[in-house]
Design a protein around this motif. Structure first.
Motif, PDB file in Angstrom:
ATOM      1  N   ASN A  91       0.953  -1.184   0.049  1.00 44.75           N
ATOM      2  CA  ASN A  91       0.089  -0.063  -0.057  1.00 44.75           C
ATOM      3  C   ASN A  91       0.790   1.221  -0.071  1.00 44.75           C
ATOM      4  O   ASN A  91       0.602   2.415   0.165  1.00 44.75           O
ATOM      5  CB  ASN A  91      -0.790  -0.088   1.262  1.00 44.75           C
ATOM      6  CG  ASN A  91      -0.507   0.187   2.457  1.00 44.75           C
ATOM      7  OD1 ASN A  91       0.933   0.007   2.715  1.00 44.75           O
ATOM      8  ND2 ASN A  91      -1.022   0.220   3.585  1.00 44.75           N
ATOM      9  N   GLY A  92       2.287   1.060  -0.059  1.00 42.90           N
ATOM     10  CA  GLY A  92       2.890   2.256  -0.140  1.00 42.90           C
ATOM     11  C   GLY A  92       3.312   2.826   1.411  1.00 42.90           C
ATOM     12  O   GLY A  92       4.165   3.962   1.343  1.00 42.90           O
ATOM     13  N   MET A  93       2.958   2.217   2.317  1.00 49.92           N
ATOM     14  CA  MET A  93       2.794   2.542   3.677  1.00 49.92           C
ATOM     15  C   MET A  93       3.391   1.636   4.436  1.00 49.92           C
ATOM     16  O   MET A  93       3.012   0.553   4.462  1.00 49.92           O
ATOM     17  CB  MET A  93       1.661   3.349   4.280  1.00 49.92           C
ATOM     18  CG  MET A  93       1.009   4.575   3.219  1.00 49.92           C
ATOM     19  SD  MET A  93       2.175   6.184   3.519  1.00 49.92           S
ATOM     20  CE  MET A  93       1.828   6.770   4.890  1.00 49.92           C
ATOM     21  N   ARG A  94       4.318   1.953   5.656  1.00 47.14           N
ATOM     22  CA  ARG A  94       4.720   1.065   6.533  1.00 47.14           C
ATOM     23  C   ARG A  94       4.335   1.678   7.789  1.00 47.14           C
ATOM     24  O   ARG A  94       4.644   2.736   8.175  1.00 47.14           O
ATOM     25  CB  ARG A  94       6.294   1.231   6.353  1.00 47.14           C
ATOM     26  CG  ARG A  94       7.064   0.204   7.533  1.00 47.14           C
ATOM     27  CD  ARG A  94       8.547   0.310   7.418  1.00 47.14           C
ATOM     28  NE  ARG A  94       9.064   1.281   7.979  1.00 47.14           N
ATOM     29  CZ  ARG A  94      10.014   2.064   7.767  1.00 47.14           C
ATOM     30  NH1 ARG A  94      10.678   1.764   6.568  1.00 47.14           N
ATOM     31  NH2 ARG A  94      10.470   3.201   8.350  1.00 47.14           N
ATOM     32  N   LYS A  95       3.714   0.771   8.641  1.00 45.49           N
ATOM     33  CA  LYS A  95       3.470   1.122   9.936  1.00 45.49           C
ATOM     34  C   LYS A  95       4.480   0.870  11.115  1.00 45.49           C
ATOM     35  O   LYS A  95       4.775  -0.457  11.358  1.00 45.49           O
ATOM     36  CB  LYS A  95       2.077   0.656  10.369  1.00 45.49           C
ATOM     37  CG  LYS A  95       1.487   0.935  11.874  1.00 45.49           C
ATOM     38  CD  LYS A  95      -0.090   0.413  12.021  1.00 45.49           C
ATOM     39  CE  LYS A  95      -0.535   0.909  13.188  1.00 45.49           C
ATOM     40  NZ  LYS A  95      -1.812   0.548  13.495  1.00 45.49           N
ATOM     41  N   ASP A  96       4.988   1.721  11.676  1.00 48.52           N
ATOM     42  CA  ASP A  96       6.060   1.457  12.404  1.00 48.52           C
ATOM     43  C   ASP A  96       5.386   1.820  13.988  1.00 48.52           C
ATOM     44  O   ASP A  96       4.773   2.810  14.123  1.00 48.52           O
ATOM     45  CB  ASP A  96       7.268   2.425  12.332  1.00 48.52           C
ATOM     46  CG  ASP A  96       8.102   1.632  11.485  1.00 48.52           C
ATOM     47  OD1 ASP A  96       7.825   0.767  10.855  1.00 48.52           O
ATOM     48  OD2 ASP A  96       9.305   2.482  11.095  1.00 48.52           O
ATOM     49  N   ILE A  97       5.855   1.098  15.202  1.00 48.57           N
ATOM     50  CA  ILE A  97       5.489   1.180  16.501  1.00 48.57           C
ATOM     51  C   ILE A  97       6.615   1.240  17.276  1.00 48.57           C
ATOM     52  O   ILE A  97       7.406   0.156  17.223  1.00 48.57           O
ATOM     53  CB  ILE A  97       4.317   0.359  16.958  1.00 48.57           C
ATOM     54  CG1 ILE A  97       3.028   0.385  16.024  1.00 48.57           C
ATOM     55  CG2 ILE A  97       3.976   0.592  18.374  1.00 48.57           C
ATOM     56  CD1 ILE A  97       1.811  -0.727  16.132  1.00 48.57           C
ATOM     57  N   ASP A  98       7.159   2.100  18.025  1.00 53.35           N
ATOM     58  CA  ASP A  98       8.155   2.459  18.789  1.00 53.35           C
ATOM     59  C   ASP A  98       7.846   2.742  20.065  1.00 53.35           C
ATOM     60  O   ASP A  98       7.209   3.823  20.480  1.00 53.35           O
ATOM     61  CB  ASP A  98       9.231   3.327  18.146  1.00 53.35           C
ATOM     62  CG  ASP A  98       9.750   2.804  16.904  1.00 53.35           C
ATOM     63  OD1 ASP A  98      10.039   1.659  17.024  1.00 53.35           O
ATOM     64  OD2 ASP A  98       9.967   3.784  15.867  1.00 53.35           O
ATOM     65  N   MET A  99       8.246   2.119  21.056  1.00 52.57           N
ATOM     66  CA  MET A  99       8.116   2.463  22.593  1.00 52.57           C
ATOM     67  C   MET A  99       9.642   2.865  23.093  1.00 52.57           C
ATOM     68  O   MET A  99      10.493   1.996  22.888  1.00 52.57           O
ATOM     69  CB  MET A  99       7.786   1.536  23.470  1.00 52.57           C
ATOM     70  CG  MET A  99       7.600   1.383  24.957  1.00 52.57           C
ATOM     71  SD  MET A  99       6.815   0.053  25.642  1.00 52.57           S
ATOM     72  CE  MET A  99       6.977   0.719  27.282  1.00 52.57           C
ATOM     73  N   CYS A 100       9.483   3.867  24.038  1.00 55.57           N
ATOM     74  CA  CYS A 100      10.615   4.506  24.531  1.00 55.57           C
ATOM     75  C   CYS A 100      10.507   4.819  26.106  1.00 55.57           C
ATOM     76  O   CYS A 100       9.443   5.529  26.373  1.00 55.57           O
ATOM     77  CB  CYS A 100      11.548   5.373  23.944  1.00 55.57           C
ATOM     78  SG  CYS A 100      10.619   7.188  23.749  1.00 55.57           S
ATOM     79  N   ASP A 101      11.540   4.852  26.701  1.00 54.85           N
ATOM     80  CA  ASP A 101      11.563   5.466  28.161  1.00 54.85           C
ATOM     81  C   ASP A 101      11.947   6.733  27.940  1.00 54.85           C
ATOM     82  O   ASP A 101      12.852   7.311  27.510  1.00 54.85           O
ATOM     83  CB  ASP A 101      12.515   4.616  29.026  1.00 54.85           C
ATOM     84  CG  ASP A 101      12.519   5.366  30.409  1.00 54.85           C
ATOM     85  OD1 ASP A 101      11.785   6.049  30.908  1.00 54.85           O
ATOM     86  OD2 ASP A 101      13.463   4.837  31.020  1.00 54.85           O
ATOM     87  N   THR A 102      11.066   7.694  28.604  1.00 55.06           N
ATOM     88  CA  THR A 102      11.303   9.206  28.229  1.00 55.06           C
ATOM     89  C   THR A 102      12.325   9.767  29.430  1.00 55.06           C
ATOM     90  O   THR A 102      12.819  10.802  29.079  1.00 55.06           O
ATOM     91  CB  THR A 102      10.018   9.945  28.494  1.00 55.06           C
ATOM     92  OG1 THR A 102       9.400   9.962  29.732  1.00 55.06           O
ATOM     93  CG2 THR A 102       8.946   9.774  27.437  1.00 55.06           C
ATOM     94  N   LYS A 103      12.907   9.014  30.563  1.00 54.05           N
ATOM     95  CA  LYS A 103      13.764   9.510  31.459  1.00 54.05           C
ATOM     96  C   LYS A 103      12.904  10.285  32.298  1.00 54.05           C
ATOM     97  O   LYS A 103      13.805  11.095  33.038  1.00 54.05           O
ATOM     98  CB  LYS A 103      15.021  10.030  30.899  1.00 54.05           C
ATOM     99  CG  LYS A 103      15.690   9.094  29.891  1.00 54.05           C
ATOM    100  CD  LYS A 103      16.250   7.936  30.331  1.00 54.05           C
ATOM    101  CE  LYS A 103      17.071   7.075  29.597  1.00 54.05           C
ATOM    102  NZ  LYS A 103      16.406   6.213  28.710  1.00 54.05           N
ATOM    103  N   VAL A 104      11.790  10.410  32.086  1.00 53.01           N
ATOM    104  CA  VAL A 104      10.930  11.198  33.271  1.00 53.01           C
ATOM    105  C   VAL A 104      10.001  10.324  34.110  1.00 53.01           C
ATOM    106  O   VAL A 104       9.450   9.517  33.684  1.00 53.01           O
ATOM    107  CB  VAL A 104       9.893  12.294  32.271  1.00 53.01           C
ATOM    108  CG1 VAL A 104       8.792  12.873  33.328  1.00 53.01           C
ATOM    109  CG2 VAL A 104      10.786  13.011  31.695  1.00 53.01           C
TER     110      VAL A 104
END
Length: 107
Positions: A91-104
């Motif tokens: 479909n010409g689109m890639r779905k990325d899901i990223d999780m991170c620790d904000t350090k807050v």
């Protein structure tokens, strides 16, 4: 030991949202994304349009304004869901899901 930033309740604070490893020629301006900030069993969702845009010589930066009173006490995590243009996908689109620790940490 990593440095953590403590935010008391209630207080307003800001976090920068960064998308890494974008295809060549694509910037955050060309990508539809949203963020979920979570802490202490509570979460706040911000769409790209909810963020402050700061123009710099290197391109736009996206800043999420947050209120610690809407989140629970504890470490704040951020999950970013992005729809990235990518010709390698049907479909010409890639779905990325990223999780991170904000350090807050909300105290």
């Amino acid at each position: 030991m990593r440095t953590r930033f403590q935010v008391v309740q209630p207080a307003h604070f800001k976090l920068e949202v960064v998308l890494r490893d974008l295809p060549e020629g694509i910037s955050m301006d060309n990508v539809d994304f949203s963020c979920v900030f979570s802490s202490g069993g509570k979460s706040v969702t911000k769409s790209k349009t909810d963020l402050h845009v700061v123009a710099t010589d290197a391109g736009n930066r996206y800043i999420a304004p947050l209120n610690s009173g809407l989140l629970g006490k504890g470490d704040v995590t951020m999950i970013v869901t992005a729809n990235i243009p990518d010709e390698a996908f049907d479909n010409g689109m890639r779905k990325d899901i990223d999780m991170c620790d904000t350090k807050v940490t909300i105290v």
